[in-house]
Design a protein around this motif. Structure first.
Motif, short mmCIF file in Angstrom:
data_model
loop_
_atom_site.label_atom_id
_atom_site.label_comp_id
_atom_site.label_asym_id
_atom_site.label_seq_id
_atom_site.Cartn_x
_atom_site.Cartn_y
_atom_site.Cartn_z
N GLY A 13 0.82 -1.20 0.00
CA GLY A 13 0.00 0.00 0.00
C GLY A 13 0.85 1.25 0.00
N PRO A 14 0.25 2.42 -0.30
CA PRO A 14 1.01 3.65 -0.45
C PRO A 14 1.58 4.20 0.85
N GLU A 15 1.13 3.64 1.98
CA GLU A 15 1.68 4.08 3.27
C GLU A 15 2.55 3.00 3.89
N GLY A 16 2.85 1.93 3.10
CA GLY A 16 3.78 0.90 3.52
C GLY A 16 3.16 -0.38 4.01
N SER A 17 1.84 -0.51 3.98
CA SER A 17 1.21 -1.74 4.43
C SER A 17 1.42 -2.87 3.42
N GLU A 24 4.08 -21.62 -6.90
CA GLU A 24 3.51 -20.86 -8.00
C GLU A 24 2.06 -20.52 -7.68
N GLY A 25 1.65 -19.32 -8.05
CA GLY A 25 0.29 -18.90 -7.77
C GLY A 25 0.08 -17.42 -8.08
N ILE A 26 -1.00 -16.88 -7.56
CA ILE A 26 -1.38 -15.49 -7.81
C ILE A 26 -1.72 -14.83 -6.48
N LEU A 27 -1.12 -13.67 -6.22
CA LEU A 27 -1.47 -12.86 -5.06
C LEU A 27 -2.57 -11.87 -5.46
N TYR A 28 -3.58 -11.72 -4.58
CA TYR A 28 -4.66 -10.78 -4.81
C TYR A 28 -4.68 -9.73 -3.70
N ALA A 29 -5.11 -8.54 -4.06
CA ALA A 29 -5.31 -7.50 -3.05
C ALA A 29 -6.38 -6.54 -3.54
N ASP A 30 -7.11 -5.97 -2.58
CA ASP A 30 -8.09 -4.93 -2.87
C ASP A 30 -7.47 -3.60 -2.50
N LEU A 31 -7.28 -2.75 -3.49
CA LEU A 31 -6.64 -1.45 -3.29
C LEU A 31 -7.69 -0.41 -2.93
N ASP A 32 -7.64 0.08 -1.71
CA ASP A 32 -8.57 1.10 -1.23
C ASP A 32 -7.93 2.47 -1.47
N PHE A 33 -8.48 3.22 -2.40
CA PHE A 33 -7.85 4.47 -2.80
C PHE A 33 -7.89 5.54 -1.72
N ALA A 34 -8.65 5.33 -0.65
CA ALA A 34 -8.61 6.26 0.47
C ALA A 34 -7.22 6.32 1.09
N LEU A 35 -6.46 5.20 0.96
CA LEU A 35 -5.10 5.17 1.49
C LEU A 35 -4.19 6.16 0.78
N LEU A 36 -4.49 6.47 -0.48
CA LEU A 36 -3.66 7.42 -1.22
C LEU A 36 -3.70 8.80 -0.58
N ALA A 37 -4.88 9.25 -0.20
CA ALA A 37 -5.01 10.56 0.43
C ALA A 37 -4.28 10.60 1.77
N ILE A 38 -4.38 9.51 2.52
CA ILE A 38 -3.69 9.45 3.81
C ILE A 38 -2.19 9.52 3.61
N ALA A 39 -1.68 8.77 2.63
CA ALA A 39 -0.24 8.77 2.38
C ALA A 39 0.25 10.13 1.87
N LYS A 40 -0.52 10.74 0.97
CA LYS A 40 -0.12 12.04 0.40
C LYS A 40 -0.12 13.13 1.46
N ASN A 41 -0.98 12.99 2.46
CA ASN A 41 -1.05 14.00 3.51
C ASN A 41 0.27 14.13 4.25
N ALA A 42 0.98 13.00 4.39
CA ALA A 42 2.25 13.01 5.10
C ALA A 42 3.41 13.40 4.19
N TYR A 43 3.47 12.75 3.02
CA TYR A 43 4.60 12.95 2.12
C TYR A 43 4.09 13.12 0.69
N ASP A 44 4.75 13.95 -0.05
CA ASP A 44 4.54 14.03 -1.50
C ASP A 44 5.77 14.71 -2.09
#
Length: 340
Positions: free
Chosen positions: A255-259, A270-290
């Motif tokens: 995730g954009p804040e390091g999770s 062998e396999g596939i990793l899945y994740a659900d990307l919650d775009f709310a995390l982008l705003a939280i990460a940008k608030n600290a650093y950009d």
């Protein structure tokens, strides 16, 4: 742009130096990922036709036994094999970022990534800007036109290969384009284990994590594995088997804040990793650093970036029918190196 995007990162062994089998494998993995709900599928570096591990195991002359076969099984950007991958993306309504060895009309090879949308349209084919170390014996270099971020319905999507993800100026240029989802494609972390820390999983998974935190972007880091098939092909001595161990799959999603957003597979699995990307995390990460925005100091530091393609041959002089016969060879060469 959706508020949540489901993504998939592939961890699998390539079908070494067999393009037809590799395309069929990639099509199957796309179908599997789509069945798992993914809207984006990311593949390792040069997954087709596999990474040229011989470059790290023996002398250049010994490696010549693989060169012709590797070139023959490398894709062109406008051929039937990439068209089959694009058709699979359209069939399953998913975006695809595919790592492959690109062959041009002149015969040169490049470490390429194709970005394909969910209608099967090829948004771009980019090339690794600078192949790493021994890779330069196989592949040519990209140019500034290969630093790209695409506006898509999933968000702003970009990709880099392997150690490009630790190049400070390349990263900063990508950050400045407002990346939201980044694909960091890796070949495997199985070569020289315990002998070259810089090539190992601890350093390079950290590189993907740092990219996410520095750029405040989600990072998919697909990573191939080395199995028995690779050792059978590349390792004709026990010493080479010790240099190229089985395993090396360290696929991650950050995730954009390091999770860490997906539980990793074991390195031999062998396999596939899945994740659900919650775009709310982008705003939280940008608030600290950009670092390309509110946390930058353009009065102190600046970066010059040339986004233009470069060509070995540039035609000057008359055009039209009278010049066609005389310049046909030049035009043919340029047509094989066009950049979407």
């Amino acid at each position: 742009m959706s508020s949540v995007v489901r993504v998939a990162a592939v961890q699998a062994e390539p079908k070494w130096l067999d393009l037809d089998a590799g395309v069929a494998h990639a099509v199957d993995l796309i179908a599997q990922a789509a069945a798992g709900g993914a809207e984006l599928v990311a593949f390792p570096e040069v997954f087709l036709p596999g990474y040229p591990w011989w470059i790290w195991l023996d002398s250049p002359i010994a490696g010549m036994q693989y060169v012709a076969r590797y070139a023959e099984n490398s894709m062109t950007r406008d051929g039937e094999h990439l068209a089959r991958i694009a058709a699979a993306a359209a069939e399953h309504h998913v975006f695809v970022v595919l790592g492959f060895a690109e062959r041009t009309i002149t015969g040169s090879l490049y470490m390429a990534q194709a970005t394909i949308d969910d209608t099967g349209r090829i948004l771009s084919v980019r090339r690794k800007l600078k192949p790493t170390h021994a890779e330069r014996t196989v592949y040519g270099e990209g140019d500034g036109s290969d630093i790209q971020v695409h506006e898509t319905r999933l968000g702003r999507l970009g990709a880099l290969n392997c150690a490009e993800n630790m190049q400070p100026l390349t990263k900063y240029t990508m950050y400045s384009k407002g990346e939201q989802i980044h694909v960091a494609s890796w070949p495997s972390f199985s070569v020289y284990r315990g002998k070259a820390t810089a090539l190992g999983p601890e350093v390079n998974t950290a590189v993907s994590l740092v990219y996410a935190v520095e750029g405040q972007t989600f990072v998919l880091a697909p990573c191939a594995t080395v199995g028995q098939a690779a050792q059978d092909l590349f390792c004709d001595t026990d010493a080479k088997k010790e240099l190229l161990l089985q395993g090396g799959g360290f696929t991650r999603i950050y995730g954009p804040e390091g999770s860490e957003l997906a539980k990793p597979l074991s390195e031999t699995e062998e396999g596939i990793l899945y994740a659900d990307l919650d775009f709310a995390l982008l705003a939280i990460a940008k608030n600290a650093y950009d670092p390309a925005g509110h946390y930058s100091r353009p009065d102190v530091f600046s970066l010059t970036f040339n986004p233009n393609p470069t060509h070995a041959v540039q035609q000057v002089g008359p055009t039209g029918d009278a010049a066609t016969a005389a310049t046909g060879a030049v035009e043919q060469e340029d047509s094989g190196d066009e950049r979407p």
